[in-house]
Design an enzyme around this catalytic site. Structure first.
Site, PDB file in Angstrom:
ATOM      1  N   TYR A 136      38.688  -6.820 -28.212  1.00  0.00           N
ATOM      2  CA  TYR A 136      38.293  -8.222 -28.038  1.00  0.00           C
ATOM      3  C   TYR A 136      38.920  -9.002 -29.177  1.00  0.00           C
ATOM      4  CZ  TYR A 136      34.638  -7.721 -24.434  1.00  0.00           C
ATOM      5  OH  TYR A 136      33.948  -7.515 -23.262  1.00  0.00           O
ATOM      6  N   ARG A 171      24.825 -15.135 -18.392  1.00  0.00           N
ATOM      7  CA  ARG A 171      24.128 -14.091 -17.619  1.00  0.00           C
ATOM      8  C   ARG A 171      22.639 -14.377 -17.651  1.00  0.00           C
ATOM      9  NH1 ARG A 171      27.961  -9.615 -20.480  1.00  0.00           N
ATOM     10  NH2 ARG A 171      29.893 -10.668 -19.876  1.00  0.00           N
ATOM     11  N   HIS A 262      35.685  -8.674 -14.592  1.00  0.00           N
ATOM     12  CA  HIS A 262      34.687  -8.195 -15.551  1.00  0.00           C
ATOM     13  C   HIS A 262      33.399  -7.780 -14.815  1.00  0.00           C
ATOM     14  CE1 HIS A 262      34.557  -8.430 -20.104  1.00  0.00           C
ATOM     15  NE2 HIS A 262      33.341  -7.993 -19.865  1.00  0.00           N
ATOM     16  N   ILE A 296      33.974  -0.940  -7.874  1.00  0.00           N
ATOM     17  CA  ILE A 296      34.329   0.387  -7.355  1.00  0.00           C
ATOM     18  C   ILE A 296      33.073   1.275  -7.393  1.00  0.00           C
ATOM     19  CG2 ILE A 296      35.692   2.489  -7.761  1.00  0.00           C
ATOM     20  CD1 ILE A 296      37.483   0.217  -6.824  1.00  0.00           C
ATOM     21  N   ARG A 297      32.682   1.767  -6.231  1.00  0.00           N
ATOM     22  CA  ARG A 297      31.440   2.547  -6.140  1.00  0.00           C
ATOM     23  C   ARG A 297      31.625   3.885  -5.429  1.00  0.00           C
ATOM     24  NH1 ARG A 297      30.718  -0.374  -9.453  1.00  0.00           N
ATOM     25  NH2 ARG A 297      29.114  -1.935  -9.808  1.00  0.00           N
ATOM     26  N   ARG A 317      29.709   0.237 -14.299  1.00  0.00           N
ATOM     27  CA  ARG A 317      28.254   0.444 -14.267  1.00  0.00           C
ATOM     28  C   ARG A 317      27.793   1.817 -13.771  1.00  0.00           C
ATOM     29  NH1 ARG A 317      29.232  -4.747 -12.539  1.00  0.00           N
ATOM     30  NH2 ARG A 317      28.165  -6.484 -13.569  1.00  0.00           N
TER      31      ARG A 317
HETATM   32  C1  FNR Z   1      31.189  -4.333 -19.525  1.00  0.00           C
HETATM   33  N1  FNR Z   1      32.532  -4.692 -19.500  1.00  0.00           N
HETATM   34  C2  FNR Z   1      33.230  -4.763 -20.684  1.00  0.00           C
HETATM   35  N2  FNR Z   1      34.576  -5.030 -20.679  1.00  0.00           N
HETATM   36  C3  FNR Z   1      35.277  -5.028 -21.819  1.00  0.00           C
HETATM   37  O1  FNR Z   1      36.490  -5.265 -21.781  1.00  0.00           O
HETATM   38  N3  FNR Z   1      34.666  -4.761 -23.025  1.00  0.00           N
HETATM   39  C4  FNR Z   1      33.335  -4.499 -23.114  1.00  0.00           C
HETATM   40  O2  FNR Z   1      32.807  -4.258 -24.190  1.00  0.00           O
HETATM   41  C5  FNR Z   1      32.575  -4.526 -21.915  1.00  0.00           C
HETATM   42  N4  FNR Z   1      31.244  -4.294 -21.951  1.00  0.00           N
HETATM   43  C6  FNR Z   1      30.546  -4.146 -20.769  1.00  0.00           C
HETATM   44  C7  FNR Z   1      29.195  -3.778 -20.818  1.00  0.00           C
HETATM   45  C8  FNR Z   1      28.513  -3.573 -19.643  1.00  0.00           C
HETATM   46  C9  FNR Z   1      27.055  -3.169 -19.709  1.00  0.00           C
HETATM   47  C10 FNR Z   1      29.155  -3.732 -18.390  1.00  0.00           C
HETATM   48  C11 FNR Z   1      28.433  -3.475 -17.087  1.00  0.00           C
HETATM   49  C12 FNR Z   1      30.473  -4.110 -18.346  1.00  0.00           C
HETATM   50  C13 FNR Z   1      33.237  -4.851 -18.205  1.00  0.00           C
HETATM   51  C14 FNR Z   1      33.782  -3.515 -17.712  1.00  0.00           C
HETATM   52  O3  FNR Z   1      34.812  -3.049 -18.528  1.00  0.00           O
HETATM   53  C15 FNR Z   1      34.333  -3.607 -16.292  1.00  0.00           C
HETATM   54  O4  FNR Z   1      35.285  -4.645 -16.208  1.00  0.00           O
HETATM   55  C16 FNR Z   1      33.272  -3.814 -15.222  1.00  0.00           C
HETATM   56  O5  FNR Z   1      32.082  -3.162 -15.551  1.00  0.00           O
HETATM   57  C17 FNR Z   1      33.799  -3.307 -13.894  1.00  0.00           C
HETATM   58  O6  FNR Z   1      32.927  -3.530 -12.882  1.00  0.00           O
HETATM   59  P1  FNR Z   1      31.903  -2.399 -12.312  1.00  0.00           P
HETATM   60  O7  FNR Z   1      32.670  -1.115 -12.130  1.00  0.00           O
HETATM   61  O8  FNR Z   1      30.800  -2.301 -13.311  1.00  0.00           O
HETATM   62  O9  FNR Z   1      31.459  -3.015 -11.016  1.00  0.00           O
END
Ligand code: FNR
Length: 362
Positions: A136, A171, A262, A296-297, A317
């Site tokens: 980040y 959120r 995301h 994606i599930r 997730r």
């Molecule tokens: C994330 N995501 C995320 N992305 C990223 O680049 N850095 C991060 O620290 C995080 N942290 C994060 C925490 C949590 C609890 C979630 C659910 C997601 C986003 C993650 O990398 C990804 O893009 C999504 O979660 C993909 O979607 P699905 O597979 O959860 O539907």
């Protein structure tokens, strides 16, 4: 944290089943932090409905008994075209957090992406499994530089810069819950790991407050050009949805992009990732790897993404839900089996064959 008995773990027949099992052990606010999206969660829902609307026309009589799932992602060999998505603060769901999920990824032969906001130090995670590092862009350039140096020194195989978080999406579940980190969960890679993220304030998300103070909202292509000149690691940009940005990413020397909204956690109303994929593959698919995440599930979804031209997918997730019940290995085994079955049912001997399938819309 209550332990689930083995038969309960075995009750997961698909990745979605892990959500219900995790719900039995996670505090409600953590469950909502993981599962929620931004705004009215339109994009969160769209990710699923758009994926479900993609049809694949199977081929037959391929003459193989077992599909070969192995392939290459940004130059490295992987056991299947799947990557563990970077996700912050995994100790929220299990005391061994990142270490446990990273080890399961290694056992499955797939890369684990360490978040900038991991709750174990990146060095400890990289030591336990082949990892990529997600960056980040922080306000303090010196910290950005030191994270890149540390990722290189720790042997991370690629750098994935997340470009869709100038600010955190709103959120509402976290706002309603006044969600804040417990004191034993910290951003272990950052100096002064304790932060606003630990201070619960009614009507606010503490993790969003931390993002607002730590992340650089005005990061630009110039910064990415600088980063490209600063590291030899393969560079991926995560959070691209427009082919013009994909072209720009290739121009600055990116080795891969992740088509992602995301997981519906940033711009609510953003296009579903799977719908953004085809024009991006058309624009840059010959020049760099195009990965996809968000929604994606299961193995069928991976096949859909491959058929639409993705090099591979990231899964988020479902793996945190599995981590909550110490079942990461089970979840990844299940995904592998589902993908192997889907490939065989579609007549694909290997990952390259999946890209030649005909797709449509239901
Ligand atoms: C994330 N995501 C995320 N992305 C990223 O680049 N850095 C991060 O620290 C995080 N942290 C994060 C925490 C949590 C609890 C979630 C659910 C997601 C986003 C993650 O990398 C990804 O893009 C999504 O979660 C993909 O979607 P699905 O597979 O959860 O539907």
């Amino acid at each position: 944290m209550p332990e689930l008995q083995a038969p309960l773990r075995a009750a997961a027949l698909c990745l979605d089943d892990f959500e219900g099992l995790a719900a039995e052990v996670l505090p409600a606010a953590v469950r909502e932090f993981v599962s929620g999206g931004s705004g009215s969660e339109t994009t969160l829902r769209l990710n699923r409905s758009a994926l479900e609307s993609v049809t694949v026309t199977p081929r037959v009589l391929s003459g193989v008994a077992e599909a070969d799932l192995s392939c290459k992602l940004v130059g490295g060999a992987v056991g299947m075209p799947v990557v563990v998505a970077p996700m912050a603060y995994q100790r929220l769901v299990h005391p061994e957090g990142e270490l446990l999920l990273a080890r399961a990824a290694a056992a499955a032969g797939i890369p684990y992406v360490i978040s900038t906001l991991s709750s174990y130090p990146l060095e400890d995670i990289a030591e336990s499994a082949p990892s990529w590092f997600q960056l980040y862009w922080l306000r303090d350039r010196a910290v950005v530089e030191s994270l890149v140096d540390r990722a290189e020194a720790a042997g991370c195989g690629a750098l994935m810069v997340t470009v869709d978080v100038p600010v955190m999406g709103r959120r509402l579940r976290d706002v309603r819950n006044a969600f804040a980190l417990p004191s034993d969960v910290v951003a272990a890679n950052l100096v002064g790991a304790r932060s606003e993220a630990h201070v619960g304030v009614p009507g606010l998300s503490a993790v969003a407050a931390h993002t607002a103070s730590a992340f650089e909202p005005a990061v630009s292509w110039r910064d990415l050009e600088w980063l490209r000149s600063r590291t030899r690691l393969p560079l991926l940009l995560k959070g691209i949805l427009d082919p013009r940005d994909a072209v720009r990413a290739v121009q600055i020397g990116a080795d891969g992009i992740v088509v992602s909204n995301h997981g519906g956690r940033q711009l609510d109303g953003a296009v579903a990732s799977i719908n953004a994929l085809p024009p991006i593959v058309d624009a840059v698919g010959k020049e760099c790897d195009v990965l996809l995440d968000s929604g994606i599930r299961g193995g069928t979804d991976v096949l859909r993404a491959l058929a639409l031209g993705a090099s591979g997918v990231l899964v988020g997730r479902p793996l945190l839900w599995a981590l909550a019940i110490d079942a990461c290995g089970e979840a990844l085994d299940l995904l592998r089996k589902e993908l192997a079955d889907a490939m065989l049912l579609a007549g694909c001997a290997n990952v390259a064959a999946a890209a030649r399938l005909t797709t449509g819309r239901a």
